[in-house]
Design an enzyme around this catalytic site. Structure first.
Site, mmCIF file in Angstrom:
data_model
loop_
_atom_site.group_PDB
_atom_site.id
_atom_site.type_symbol
_atom_site.label_atom_id
_atom_site.label_comp_id
_atom_site.label_asym_id
_atom_site.label_seq_id
_atom_site.Cartn_x
_atom_site.Cartn_y
_atom_site.Cartn_z
ATOM 1 N N MET A 42 0.856 -1.189 0.000
ATOM 2 C CA MET A 42 0.000 0.000 0.000
ATOM 3 C C MET A 42 0.890 1.236 0.000
ATOM 4 S SD MET A 42 -3.307 -0.605 -0.156
ATOM 5 C CE MET A 42 -2.717 -1.420 -1.636
ATOM 6 N N HIS A 43 1.458 1.525 -1.187
ATOM 7 C CA HIS A 43 2.389 2.647 -1.309
ATOM 8 C C HIS A 43 1.722 3.962 -0.886
ATOM 9 C CE1 HIS A 43 5.001 0.017 -3.676
ATOM 10 N NE2 HIS A 43 4.002 -0.228 -4.499
ATOM 11 N N ASP A 44 0.638 4.316 -1.580
ATOM 12 C CA ASP A 44 0.043 5.649 -1.419
ATOM 13 C C ASP A 44 -0.657 5.873 -0.084
ATOM 14 O OD1 ASP A 44 1.034 6.294 -3.923
ATOM 15 O OD2 ASP A 44 -0.792 5.697 -4.951
#
Length: 309
Positions: free
Chosen positions: A237-239
């Site tokens: 979950m980068h963002d």
């Protein structure tokens, strides 16, 4: 305390989760607008996706503005091979019920910043930095209004689109160079930290069992097939790390560093060279986040997602 923010985004599954986390955190986050940019998919589709996510959360009060169709210099390269043909594979969302607000995203960023007090707006870019770079070049007078830029982009180590570069900085390295040189405080979430932000199987199952439409969509996105060679087998979950940092900075750790962006069109295009150990003796231009307490991050995110429709 409310923090007034603009989310600049190219949804994208992890962008979608970041938007939902912001929608679920109204007591802390005053989301003034969502601005869209070409990145994961072309900008007409990222705009449609932002509207689909806004519909899912029932937040028609937040304007969505369509932005830059391509990078400052290079031709647009997109990431359907990761995100699916519409950018939101697995979410199973209907087409948007609503439309984007009139006016270009860059103009919206400028107007919102100009109307704010000094240090009044936090910018949260989750995709290529084209819109921000254009806004800073068109209207440098807005820079004192920018409290900080909390962004997802770059990498300390290996990239995910090329060996050298993370996707967002690769797509528009010139825009990234403008933003990192803007003189405002920057918090950088690169791949080194975001690849740690992977939910456990138990946590993913609990998201699916929340019983709401948002949980169902997030569960679908987190369980879709994922191509290999991207640095992890799970769905990082980068963002959402960007929004989570606004809410729970204690879950993250990093240090001030000088960051340079490679703008040439060779194999190093879009590489962020991060002077972690201060070898260059340059003034830091970003707080580079390196670690996240991932289990706790997802525990808190699940609690938030449960409050959505």
């Amino acid at each position: 305390m409310h923090e007034a923010i603009i989310i600049d985004t190219d949804p994208g599954q992890d962008d979608a989760v970041a938007l939902l986390l912001a929608f679920a955190s109204t007591e802390r986050i005053d989301l003034r607008a969502i601005t869209t940019v070409a990145g994961n998919v072309p900008v007409t589709q990222t705009t449609a996706n932002a509207l689909r996510i806004r519909d899912l959360a029932g937040r028609d009060d937040i304007p969505v503005h369509c932005g830059a169709e391509g990078p400052l210099v290079f031709a647009l390269e997109t990431a359907e091979f990761v995100c699916g043909p519409d950018g939101l594979a697995g979410a199973d969302l209907p087409q948007p019920r609503s439309e984007a607000a009139p006016g270009h995203a860059v103009q919206a960023i400028i107007e919102i910043c100009r109307a704010a007090p000094a240090d009044g707006i936090t910018l949260c870019p989750l995709g290529p930095l084209t819109n921000l770079a254009l806004a800073f070049r068109l209207a440098p007078d807005i820079l004192p209004k920018v409290k900080r830029i909390v962004l997802m982009g770059g990498a300390i180590g290996l990239g995910n689109i090329t060996p050298a570069a993370e996707f967002n900085t690769y797509v528009d390295p010139h825009a990234a160079a403008v933003v990192f040189d803007c003189g405002r405080p920057i918090v950088m979430f690169g791949l080194g930290v975001t690849l740690q932000a992977i939910a456990s199987h138990d946590q993913i199952a609990r998201i699916g069992a929340l019983g709401n439409a948002a949980g169902k969509a997030v569960h679908g996105m987190l369980t879709r097939p994922r191509p290999g060679g991207l640095g992890s087998n799970g769905h990082p979950m980068h963002d959402p790390c960007v929004i989570a940092y606004l809410l729970w900075p204690e879950l993250f750790d990093g240090r001030g560093c000088f960051v340079a962006v490679e703008t040439g069109d060779g194999p190093l295009r879009g590489r962020t060279t991060i002077d972690w150990n201060g070898r260059l003796k340059r003034e830091p231009n970003a707080h580079v986040v390196a670690t996240v307490k991932a289990h706790e991050l997802f525990e808190r995110m699940i609690e938030r997602l449960a409050t959505l429709p």
